[in-house]
Design an enzyme around this catalytic site. Sequence first.
Site, PDB file in Angstrom:
ATOM      1  N   ALA A   1       3.233   6.025  -2.603  1.00 41.67           N
ATOM      2  CA  ALA A   1       4.421   6.808  -2.960  1.00 41.67           C
ATOM      3  C   ALA A   1       4.546   6.936  -4.480  1.00 41.67           C
ATOM      4  CB  ALA A   1       5.677   6.161  -2.375  1.00 41.67           C
TER       5      ALA A   1
ATOM      6  N   GLY B   1       0.816  -1.220   0.000  1.00 47.79           N
ATOM      7  CA  GLY B   1       0.000   0.000   0.000  1.00 47.79           C
ATOM      8  C   GLY B   1       0.844   1.262   0.000  1.00 47.79           C
ATOM      9  N   CYS B   2       1.901   1.263   0.790  1.00 46.13           N
ATOM     10  CA  CYS B   2       2.758   2.451   0.892  1.00 46.13           C
ATOM     11  C   CYS B   2       3.552   2.675  -0.389  1.00 46.13           C
ATOM     12  CB  CYS B   2       3.684   2.338   2.098  1.00 46.13           C
ATOM     13  SG  CYS B   2       2.765   2.303   3.662  1.00 46.13           S
ATOM     14  N   THR B   3       3.950   1.588  -1.038  1.00 51.19           N
ATOM     15  CA  THR B   3       4.652   1.698  -2.308  1.00 51.19           C
ATOM     16  C   THR B   3       3.703   2.267  -3.361  1.00 51.19           C
ATOM     17  OG1 THR B   3       6.124  -0.132  -1.752  1.00 51.19           O
ATOM     18  CG2 THR B   3       5.890   0.408  -4.097  1.00 51.19           C
TER      19      THR B   3
END
Length: 151
Positions: free
Chosen positions: A50, A45-47
């Site tokens: 970003a 999710g964070c990738t």
Amino acid sequence: MSIEKGDSIPSFELNDQNSNIFNSDDIIGKKPVVIYFYPKDFTPGCTKEACSFRDSYEDFKEIGAEVIGISNDSEKSHAKFSAKYNLPFILLSDANGRVRKKFGIKKSLLGLVPGRETFVIDAQGKLIFKFNSLDASQHMKKALKAIKKMN
């Protein structure tokens, strides 16, 4: 205590992915800024989040806005994350969660995961929009829409 619409953004200093000291007073109150807090480098999710900010970074820059990502990860982790995904914006290491606390971000998922929250700040340093959701796909879209509404 969390920051609400119309509030001034608190000052803070953190190290970026290049081990440089970032002072919020150098940028906040001088131009629009998007600060997004995320749980962890290299997670799916964070990738995705970003990379969505990366892919639309020029849209933010055209409006004169800066994008800043903050998590509890180390400077070294941020440097690897930034290099692997060619992230053109600042990543800040809030290892002890001090800035997260200043912004009033709560943990999510039964208190196990650091919260995912995005703040859009106008050129006067006031909060104009905030969005809290574990759904990483919506943060960049909502931030860009809020920035565009300012102009």
